[in-house]
Scaffold this active site. Structure first.
Site: not given
Length: 226
Positions: A34, A53, A145, A149, A179
């Site tokens: 992460d 990163d 976005y 994707k 979430t």
């Protein structure tokens, strides 16, 4: 999943935590990568690699090699690391397109390139990417976005074709994941229709398992009840 070694990127996020916990519960060993820092000490079943990163190839290589060295091998890579922004194509910042491409496509590309030599040696190597149903037909404000994707979808197909017979490469395409952050941003929505992270985790881990050995190049919708 018993004894399989799985790298999970974006492992500190809402979905990453669930996938990692589920993989461990099924007997897998997990390398959690992460961008957020981590002070957790490695164990026989889990290693946390924080402060990475993945948009930088050298950092991706270092983290993946550390995971392979800790466990002695790698069997699967789950690319969850990514980002989201809601901006219209005309009024939004053009830099957002570059940022989301880096967060969604380059992280998956760099992690995959780093992991592939190890996965090919596994004999049962798996890569699972997280795409999006919203990338099939972009709605208003979803341009950057959806474009990023869609890049993940094409990366999945290209890697599947290039490594057919050696590594399976698939992607899950969720709709809206249930979430806390999504609930906060869409307070009036019907949350019961969304995909629960636990449901998505089951599909992801199926694709990393021996049971999915004949599945590659798939873009698998996980719509929930939307």
């Amino acid at each position: 999943m018993e004894g399989k070694v799985v790298i999970i990127t974006g492992a500190s996020g809402a979905l990453g935590k669930i996938v990692a916990a589920s993989a461990l519960a099924k007997g897998a060993k997990v390398a959690a990568i992460d961008h957020a820092a981590s002070a957790e000490k490695p164990t026989a079943d889990r290693i946390e690699l924080g402060g990475v990163d993945l948009t930088e190839p050298a950092q991706a290589n270092k983290a993946v090699d550390a995971a392979a060295s800790h466990f002695g091998r790698l069997d699967a890579l789950v690319n969850i690391a990514g980002g989201f922004a809601f901006e219209t194509a005309v009024d939004g910042d053009p830099k957002t397109w570059h940022r989301l491409y880096a967060l969604n496509v380059l992280t998956a590309l760099n992690a995959s390139r780093s992991a592939i030599p190890h996965l090919a040696a596994s004999g049962a190597g798996r890569i699972v990417n997280v795409g999006a149903m919203g990338a099939i037909a972009a709605g208003a404000g979803m341009g950057p976005y959806a474009a990023s994707k869609a890049g993940v979808h094409r990366l999945t197909e290209a890697l599947a074709a290039e490594w057919k017979g050696k590594i399976t490469v698939n992607a899950v395409l969720p709709s809206i994941i249930d979430t806390a952050a999504n609930r906060a941003s869409m307070k009036d929505a019907d949350f019961s229709k969304w995909v629960r992270p636990e449901e998505l985790a089951e599909v992801i881990l199926f694709l990393t398992s021996d049971a999915a050995s004949a599945v590659t190049g798939a873009l698998l919708p996980v719509n929930g009840r939307v």
